[in-house]
Scaffold this motif. Structure first.
Motif, PDB file in Angstrom:
ATOM      1  N   VAL A   1      42.784 -12.170  19.656  1.00  0.00           N
ATOM      2  CA  VAL A   1      43.462 -12.918  18.591  1.00  0.00           C
ATOM      3  C   VAL A   1      44.372 -13.958  19.223  1.00  0.00           C
ATOM      4  O   VAL A   1      45.134 -13.641  20.136  1.00  0.00           O
ATOM      5  N   VAL A   2      44.258 -15.191  18.756  1.00  0.00           N
ATOM      6  CA  VAL A   2      45.255 -16.202  19.131  1.00  0.00           C
ATOM      7  C   VAL A   2      45.968 -16.621  17.848  1.00  0.00           C
ATOM      8  O   VAL A   2      45.373 -16.613  16.773  1.00  0.00           O
ATOM      9  N   GLN A   3      47.241 -16.946  17.980  1.00  0.00           N
ATOM     10  CA  GLN A   3      48.044 -17.287  16.801  1.00  0.00           C
ATOM     11  C   GLN A   3      48.351 -18.779  16.804  1.00  0.00           C
ATOM     12  O   GLN A   3      48.429 -19.403  17.865  1.00  0.00           O
TER      13      GLN A   3
ATOM     14  N   CYS B   1      25.665  -8.787  17.075  1.00  0.00           N
ATOM     15  CA  CYS B   1      24.615  -9.610  17.704  1.00  0.00           C
ATOM     16  C   CYS B   1      24.841  -9.773  19.208  1.00  0.00           C
ATOM     17  O   CYS B   1      24.044 -10.430  19.876  1.00  0.00           O
ATOM     18  N   GLY B   2      25.950  -9.253  19.734  1.00  0.00           N
ATOM     19  CA  GLY B   2      26.166  -9.320  21.188  1.00  0.00           C
ATOM     20  C   GLY B   2      27.125 -10.404  21.638  1.00  0.00           C
ATOM     21  O   GLY B   2      27.253 -10.664  22.829  1.00  0.00           O
ATOM     22  N   ASN B   3      27.812 -11.049  20.678  1.00  0.00           N
ATOM     23  CA  ASN B   3      28.752 -12.122  21.025  1.00  0.00           C
ATOM     24  C   ASN B   3      30.153 -11.580  21.276  1.00  0.00           C
ATOM     25  O   ASN B   3      30.466 -10.430  20.943  1.00  0.00           O
ATOM     26  N   ALA B   4      31.008 -12.446  21.826  1.00  0.00           N
ATOM     27  CA  ALA B   4      32.453 -12.203  21.854  1.00  0.00           C
ATOM     28  C   ALA B   4      33.057 -13.051  20.734  1.00  0.00           C
ATOM     29  O   ALA B   4      32.440 -14.033  20.301  1.00  0.00           O
ATOM     30  N   MET B   5      34.236 -12.677  20.263  1.00  0.00           N
ATOM     31  CA  MET B   5      34.892 -13.521  19.247  1.00  0.00           C
ATOM     32  C   MET B   5      36.392 -13.674  19.511  1.00  0.00           C
ATOM     33  O   MET B   5      37.084 -12.695  19.793  1.00  0.00           O
ATOM     34  N   ILE B   6      36.833 -14.923  19.414  1.00  0.00           N
ATOM     35  CA  ILE B   6      38.277 -15.196  19.425  1.00  0.00           C
ATOM     36  C   ILE B   6      38.634 -15.569  17.994  1.00  0.00           C
ATOM     37  O   ILE B   6      38.006 -16.457  17.408  1.00  0.00           O
ATOM     38  N   PHE B   7      39.611 -14.877  17.439  1.00  0.00           N
ATOM     39  CA  PHE B   7      39.950 -15.102  16.035  1.00  0.00           C
ATOM     40  C   PHE B   7      41.353 -15.678  15.896  1.00  0.00           C
ATOM     41  O   PHE B   7      42.293 -15.190  16.517  1.00  0.00           O
TER      42      PHE B   7
ATOM     43  N   CYS C   1      53.081 -18.941  18.946  1.00  0.00           N
ATOM     44  CA  CYS C   1      51.841 -19.712  18.839  1.00  0.00           C
ATOM     45  C   CYS C   1      51.117 -19.769  20.177  1.00  0.00           C
ATOM     46  O   CYS C   1      51.739 -19.848  21.228  1.00  0.00           O
ATOM     47  N   SER C   2      49.822 -19.767  20.108  1.00  0.00           N
ATOM     48  CA  SER C   2      49.026 -19.921  21.328  1.00  0.00           C
ATOM     49  C   SER C   2      48.788 -21.401  21.576  1.00  0.00           C
ATOM     50  O   SER C   2      48.389 -22.132  20.672  1.00  0.00           O
ATOM     51  N   GLY C   3      49.015 -21.811  22.801  1.00  0.00           N
ATOM     52  CA  GLY C   3      48.736 -23.188  23.195  1.00  0.00           C
ATOM     53  C   GLY C   3      47.521 -23.233  24.098  1.00  0.00           C
ATOM     54  O   GLY C   3      46.720 -22.280  24.134  1.00  0.00           O
ATOM     55  N   GLU C   4      47.419 -24.322  24.847  1.00  0.00           N
ATOM     56  CA  GLU C   4      46.241 -24.540  25.693  1.00  0.00           C
ATOM     57  C   GLU C   4      46.045 -23.401  26.700  1.00  0.00           C
ATOM     58  O   GLU C   4      44.938 -22.915  26.901  1.00  0.00           O
ATOM     59  N   LYS C   5      47.177 -22.988  27.297  1.00  0.00           N
ATOM     60  CA  LYS C   5      47.099 -21.950  28.332  1.00  0.00           C
ATOM     61  C   LYS C   5      46.524 -20.652  27.737  1.00  0.00           C
ATOM     62  O   LYS C   5      45.607 -20.044  28.301  1.00  0.00           O
ATOM     63  N   GLU C   6      47.063 -20.244  26.574  1.00  0.00           N
ATOM     64  CA  GLU C   6      46.617 -18.983  25.963  1.00  0.00           C
ATOM     65  C   GLU C   6      45.170 -19.085  25.477  1.00  0.00           C
ATOM     66  O   GLU C   6      44.386 -18.142  25.602  1.00  0.00           O
ATOM     67  N   VAL C   7      44.819 -20.248  24.933  1.00  0.00           N
ATOM     68  CA  VAL C   7      43.444 -20.424  24.454  1.00  0.00           C
ATOM     69  C   VAL C   7      42.470 -20.343  25.641  1.00  0.00           C
ATOM     70  O   VAL C   7      41.437 -19.666  25.573  1.00  0.00           O
ATOM     71  N   ASN C   8      42.833 -20.994  26.742  1.00  0.00           N
ATOM     72  CA  ASN C   8      41.969 -20.934  27.933  1.00  0.00           C
ATOM     73  C   ASN C   8      41.823 -19.503  28.443  1.00  0.00           C
ATOM     74  O   ASN C   8      40.721 -19.070  28.805  1.00  0.00           O
ATOM     75  N   LEU C   9      42.950 -18.774  28.427  1.00  0.00           N
ATOM     76  CA  LEU C   9      42.894 -17.373  28.889  1.00  0.00           C
ATOM     77  C   LEU C   9      41.997 -16.535  27.977  1.00  0.00           C
ATOM     78  O   LEU C   9      41.201 -15.712  28.451  1.00  0.00           O
TER      79      LEU C   9
END
Ligand SMILES: NC(=O)c1ccc[n+]([C@@H]2O[C@H](COP(=O)([O-])OP(=O)(O)OC[C@H]3O[C@@H](n4cnc5c(N)ncnc54)[C@H](O)[C@@H]3O)[C@@H](O)[C@H]2O)c1
Ligand SMILES: CCCCC=O
Length: 475
Positions: free
Chosen positions: A189-191, A154-160, A26-34
Motif C-alpha cells: 500500500v502506498v498513501q 492470476c499471478g501478479n503483484a499489486m501496489i494499491f 504520503c508516499s513520494g518517488e522514493k517510496e513508490v520506487n521501493l
C-alpha cells in the motif's frame, strides 16, 4: 524531490465526523520506487507458483477477512462514515471475491491446438507483472479486494493506493495477505493523492493500472497509461436510470428505489438516481418513496439501527447541497430532505450530515438529472411509453448500471437488452454478486471487475508454436 514535496493532500486526514483519526504519511518517488522494487521481487516468486498454490493462500486470506469481519467493518465505518450495517456487507463481498478468484486460480489454463504434420501450438495464460490499483473513497476495502483478488489469483503483484480521504482499512487487507502467506511486497500500500497516483501510473515497471474514481481522473489515467502502452481497467462514475413500469410490484419498486439511491449516503457509483416512473403510478409511487425516505435513520454510523451516516467531507457535502439548490432554481420540487442535518448527539455535531432528498417535477435537461451528484438525492421523472423512456434513459454519456421494475417478463428482457449500460437489474437494484462481471459502458469506463471474465483483465496470452518436422527453407 522529497516525498513531502510530492504530497498534494493536507495532513492529517479529517474523517466524516470532523475528527482526526490518524496521520498518514504520503508516499513520494522514493517510496513508490521501493514499492515497485519489492513488488517485482515478490512477483518472481508468486508467478512461479501453481494456480492451486496461489488459490490456497487466497482462500486463507478470505477466511481471515471473514473471521475479522467485525473489526474491519468498524474500521471501515470510521474510515468512511457509512453505517456499520453496510460496512459488514462490504467486508462480506470482499472475502467472497477472494474466495471466487481463489477457486478460479487453479483452473486458469491455455489451449492446445493441433496443426498440420504433427506440429502443434499451445497458449499459456500468463500474469502481467506489477499491477497498480487506485481506489475511490466510497468503498475503500471492497475496491482494494475486488482489484487485488483477481490480480493476485492470476499471478501478479499489486501496489494499491487508496483515496487520501480513506487511507486506513486497506492496511488491514495488506496485513491479512501477509499473514496468509503471500511473499513480502506482493501486495503493498502506498498513501497519497494525485501526485502519488501519477508516479505509480507513469512508472516504467508498472504493467497495468486498475482505477476506480471519477471520469475526469479516469481520463488522466488513460492518458498516462497510453504513453506507456499499459492496459487499464476504468471503473468510473454513473447517472444510471431506474425504470418503473405501472405493472410493477409497487412495494418492491419503492424498496428498490431507496436501495438505488441511499446506500452509503448516496455515494455509490452505480446508483439509479434517474428514477423514471410511468405516469399511471407516479403519485402513488412518489408518496410511498417520500414516506420511506423520511423514515431513514440518520445518525452515529457505528450504531446498529443507523442507516445513513455523514458524507465524506465538508466540500463534498457543500457540493451535494449545491446540487439540490440548483435543482430548485431550475424548477424541481423538493418533496423531502436536501438540508444540512445537525444531529442532537454532541459528539456527532461536527459530522457532514444531510437529509436524504427526493426531487420531483424533474426534466431531462436539469443539472440534477444530467450530472453525477454522488450524494443522497433521488430525481423522479415521469414517462408514458417504453420507447420514450428507453430513449431518455440512454440519453447520457454515462453507462454504468440500470434497472427495470415490471411484471411483464418479455418487456423486462427487451428493456435490459436496449439499455446502454454494463449492468442491468431486473426487479431489484444494486445487487452485485461477485460471480457476475461489474463495469461500465460509454464514459463509465471499461474492463470488468468480478466474474470469470476479469481473469482476462489481469493476464495475457502467449502463443507457443512447436515444430515436429524439419524446417522448410524458402531460401
Ligand atoms: N465504477 C465503479 O466501480 C466506481 C466505484 C466507486 C466510485 N466510483 C466513482 O468514483 C468517484 C468518486 O470517487 P473519488 O472522488 O475518490 O474520485 P477521484 O477521481 O477524485 O479519485 C479517485 C482516486 O484517484 C486518485 N487520483 C486523483 N487524481 C489522480 C491523478 N491525476 N493520477 C492518479 N491518481 C489520481 C485519488 O487520490 C483517488 O485515490 C465517483 O465518480 C464514483 O462514481 C466508481
Ligand atoms: C458494487 C458497488 C460498487 C460501488 C460503486 O461506487
Amino acid at each position: 524531490m522529497s516525498a513531502w514535496q510530492l504530497c498534494e493532500v493536507t495532513l492529517p486526514f479529517p474523517v466524516s465526523l470532523g475528527r482526526v483519526i490518524a496521520t498518514v504519511t504520503c508516499s513520494g518517488e522514493k517510496e513508490v520506487n521501493l514499492a515497485v522494487q519489492d513488488a517485482k521481487a515478490a512477483f518472481k516468486i508468486w508467478s512461479k507458483k501453481s494456480g492451486l498454490e496461489r488459490g490456497q493462500i487466497l482462500f486463507e486470506a478470505a477466511r481471515m477477512i471473514r473471521e475479522r469481519t467485525e473489526e474491519i467493518a468498524i474500521m471501515e465505518t470510521i474510515n468512511n462514515g457509512k453505517s456499520i450495517f453496510e460496512a459488514r456487507d462490504d467486508i462480506k463481498t470482499s472475502w467472497q471475491c477472494l474466495e471466487f478468484f481463489a477457486g478460479l486460480a487453479g483452473s486458469m489454463a491455455g489451449e492446445h491446438i493441433q496443426l498440420p504434420g504433427g506440429s502443434f501450438g499451445y497458449t499459456r495464460r500468463e500474469p502481467l507483472g506489477v499491477c497498480v490499483g487506485i481506489g475511490a473513497w466510497n468503498y475503500p476495502f471492497q475496491i482494494a479486494s475486488w482489484k487485488s483478488a483477481p490480480a493476485l489469483a492470476c499471478g501478479n503483484a499489486m501496489i494499491f493506493k487508496p483515496s487520501p480521504f480513506t487511507p486506513l482499512s486497506v492496511l488491514l487487507l495488506a496485513e491479512i495477505y501477509t499473514e496468509a502467506g503471500v511473499p513480502p511486497g506482493l501486495f503493498n500500500v502506498v498513501q497519497g493523492g494525485a501526485a502519488t497516483g501519477q508516479l505509480l501510473c507513469q512508472h516504467h515497471d508498472v504493467a497495468k493500472v486498475s482505477f476506480t474514481g471519477s471520469v475526469p481522473t479516469g481520463t488522466k489515467i488513460i492518458e498516462m497509461a497510453a504513453k506507456g502502452i499499459k492496459p487499464v481497467t476504468l471503473e468510473l462514475g454513473g447517472k444510471s436510470p431506474l425504470i418503473i413500469f405501472s405493472d410493477c410490484d409497487l412495494e418492491n419498486a419503492v424498496k428498490g428505489a431507496l436501495i438505488a439511491n441511499f446506500l452509503t449516503q448516496g455515494e455509490v457509483c452505480c446508483n439509479g438516481t434517474r428514477v423514471f416512473v410511468q405516469k399511471e403510478i407516479l403519485d402513488k409511487f412518489t408518496e410511498q418513496v417520500v414516506k420511506a425516505t423520511q423514515r431513514i435513520k440518520i445518525g452515529d454510523p457505528l450504531l446498529e439501527d443507523t442507516r445513513m451516516g455523514p458524507l465524506i467531507n465538508r466540500p463534498h457535502l457543500e457540493r451535494v447541497l449545491g446540487f439540490v439548490k440548483q435543482a430548485k432554481e431550475q424548477g424541481a420540487k423538493v418533496l423531502c430532505g436536501g438540508d444540512l442535518h445537525v444531529p442532537r448527539d454532541p459528539k456527532l455535531k461536527g459530522g457532514y450530515y444531510m437529509t436524504p432528498c427526493v426531487l420531483t417535477d424533474c426534466k431531462d435537461d436539469m443539472t440534477c438529472v444530467k450530472e453525477e451528484i454522488f450524494g443522497p438525492v433521488m430525481s423522479i421523472l415521469s414517462f408514458d411509453t417504453e420507447a420514450e423512456v428507453l430513449e431518455r434513459a440512454n440519453n447520457t454519456t454515462f453507462g454504468l448500471a440500470s434497472g427495470v421494475f415490471t411484471r411483464d417478463v418479455q418487456r423486462a428482457h427487451r428493456v435490459a437488452a436496449e439499455l446502454q449500460a454494463g449492468v442491468c437489474c431486473i426487479n431489484n437494484y444494486n445487487i452485485n454478486p461477485v460471480e457476475l462481471p461489474f463495469g461500465g459502458y460509454k464514459k463509465s469506463g471499461f474492463g470488468r471487475e468480478n466474474g470469470r471474465v476479469t481473469v482476462e483483465c489481469y493476464s495475457q496470452l502467449k502463443t507457443v508454436y512447436v515444430e515436429m518436422g524439419d524446417v522448410e527453407s524458402v531460401f
